[in-house]
Design a protein around this motif. Structure first.
Motif, PDB file in Angstrom:
ATOM      1  N   LEU A  19       1.197   7.909  10.540  1.00 22.80           N
ATOM      2  CA  LEU A  19       1.108   6.691   9.818  1.00 22.80           C
ATOM      3  C   LEU A  19       1.267   7.018   8.197  1.00 22.80           C
ATOM      4  O   LEU A  19       0.778   7.748   7.860  1.00 22.80           O
ATOM      5  N   ALA A  20       2.022   6.252   7.602  1.00 24.25           N
ATOM      6  CA  ALA A  20       2.424   6.683   5.977  1.00 24.25           C
ATOM      7  C   ALA A  20       1.236   6.062   5.112  1.00 24.25           C
ATOM      8  O   ALA A  20       1.429   6.270   4.020  1.00 24.25           O
ATOM      9  N   ASP A  21       0.258   5.418   5.686  1.00 23.98           N
ATOM     10  CA  ASP A  21      -0.731   5.080   4.827  1.00 23.98           C
ATOM     11  C   ASP A  21      -2.007   5.865   4.815  1.00 23.98           C
ATOM     12  O   ASP A  21      -3.228   5.530   4.615  1.00 23.98           O
ATOM     13  N   MET A  22      -2.080   7.212   5.214  1.00 28.43           N
ATOM     14  CA  MET A  22      -3.048   8.162   5.503  1.00 28.43           C
ATOM     15  C   MET A  22      -3.161   9.293   4.106  1.00 28.43           C
ATOM     16  O   MET A  22      -2.516  10.391   4.525  1.00 28.43           O
ATOM     17  N   PRO A  23      -3.554   8.906   3.080  1.00 32.18           N
ATOM     18  CA  PRO A  23      -3.215   9.948   1.886  1.00 32.18           C
ATOM     19  C   PRO A  23      -4.119  11.323   2.002  1.00 32.18           C
ATOM     20  O   PRO A  23      -3.983  12.117   1.277  1.00 32.18           O
ATOM     21  N   SER A  69       3.615  10.908   1.624  1.00 36.13           N
ATOM     22  CA  SER A  69       3.358  11.130   3.407  1.00 36.13           C
ATOM     23  C   SER A  69       4.616  11.913   3.605  1.00 36.13           C
ATOM     24  O   SER A  69       4.570  12.812   4.418  1.00 36.13           O
ATOM     25  N   ALA A  70       5.872  11.390   3.349  1.00 35.41           N
ATOM     26  CA  ALA A  70       6.886  12.105   3.637  1.00 35.41           C
ATOM     27  C   ALA A  70       6.918  13.658   3.109  1.00 35.41           C
ATOM     28  O   ALA A  70       7.574  14.497   3.978  1.00 35.41           O
ATOM     29  N   LYS A  75       0.848  -1.021   0.118  1.00 36.66           N
ATOM     30  CA  LYS A  75      -0.139   0.061  -0.019  1.00 36.66           C
ATOM     31  C   LYS A  75       0.909   1.194  -0.089  1.00 36.66           C
ATOM     32  O   LYS A  75       0.290   2.227  -0.584  1.00 36.66           O
ATOM     33  N   LEU A  76       2.147   1.290   0.515  1.00 35.46           N
ATOM     34  CA  LEU A  76       3.016   2.348   0.501  1.00 35.46           C
ATOM     35  C   LEU A  76       3.601   2.770  -0.642  1.00 35.46           C
ATOM     36  O   LEU A  76       4.118   3.743  -0.849  1.00 35.46           O
ATOM     37  N   LEU A  77       3.680   1.503  -1.655  1.00 34.63           N
ATOM     38  CA  LEU A  77       3.945   1.782  -2.918  1.00 34.63           C
ATOM     39  C   LEU A  77       3.099   2.201  -3.970  1.00 34.63           C
ATOM     40  O   LEU A  77       3.448   2.452  -5.154  1.00 34.63           O
ATOM     41  N   ALA A  78       1.860   1.930  -3.578  1.00 38.45           N
ATOM     42  CA  ALA A  78       0.719   2.672  -4.314  1.00 38.45           C
ATOM     43  C   ALA A  78       0.821   3.961  -4.765  1.00 38.45           C
ATOM     44  O   ALA A  78       1.362   4.585  -3.849  1.00 38.45           O
TER      45      ALA A  78
END
Length: 218
Positions: free
Chosen positions: A121-125, A54-55, A40-43
């Motif tokens: 969290l890195a998965d919060m677009p 996110s970064a 999901k983080l590379l989506a």
């Protein structure tokens, strides 16, 4: 529930300029992505890997430093962050759960002199740099011994800012848990900041990624 508007300046009248580090959690295995094997983080969202987006959000805020905790697919995650002024810290114990990533981040930031940590969290677009700045401003308006937590439409969400008085307890956490039990046991006041649905939207499944406008890769 404390009102952010009641904290226009520190109670003692002093200016307060704490060092606030963002700890971006990007080490997990994405277990809820199922058998498709995609991260999901590379989506990609608008052509940008979610972890990079996110970064960038963190870097665009008024935080002092951005630390990314990596683990699963570390080399690919770090490659996706190439060229950004972030510090990547590996959590070799990431398979044991989120608590190990939190502990890794807190330990690293404490050694660097952080006064507080914004756990992201890195998965919060849905999050924006402005959302993070709302939380940071709320923390800076206090004496520094509070927890600041995002809310979405009246519900508790993420990110959360933890003061240094909680660092030691967070470092002792184990398993697949966040900092909630530490916050509740601390007795510290919690300042809630309403940022809308961005506080609640994470993408833990392929369906959630697509619904949020993302494109899955291998």
């Amino acid at each position: 529930m404390p009102d952010v508007g009641d904290h226009s300046q520190p109670p003692n009248g002093r200016s307060f300029s704490p060092l606030i580090f963002v700890v971006l959690l990007a080490a997990g295995r994405s277990n809820r992505m199922g058998m498709i094997g995609a991260s999901k983080l590379l989506a990609e969202f608008d052509g940008i890997a979610l972890v990079r987006r996110s970064a960038q959000v963190a870097l665009g805020s008024t935080t002092d430093t951005v630390v990314v905790i990596t683990g699963h697919r570390r080399l690919e995650i770090e490659a996706a962050l190439g060229g950004l002024e972030v510090e990547c810290v590996e959590n070799p114990l990431y398979e044991s759960g989120m608590a190990t990533s939190l502990a890794t981040g807190v330990s690293h930031c404490r050694a660097q002199g952080a006064d507080a940590i914004l756990v992201m969290l890195a998965d919060m677009p849905g999050l924006t740099s402005g959302n993070l700045d709302q939380l940071i401003a709320a923390f800076r308006s206090t004496d520094g011994d509070v927890v600041v937590r995002a809310m979405g439409d009246g519900k508790q969400g993420n990110p959360v800012i933890l003061p240094k008085t909680l660092f030691e307890a967070v470092e002792q956490l184990e398993g697949d848990v966040g900092a909630r039990q530490v916050i509740e046991a601390s007795g510290l006041p919690v300042v809630y900041v309403e940022i809308g649905q961005a506080a609640l939207l994470d993408v833990d499944t392929p369906e959630a990624v697509r619904a949020a406008g993302g494109t899955l890769n291998a």
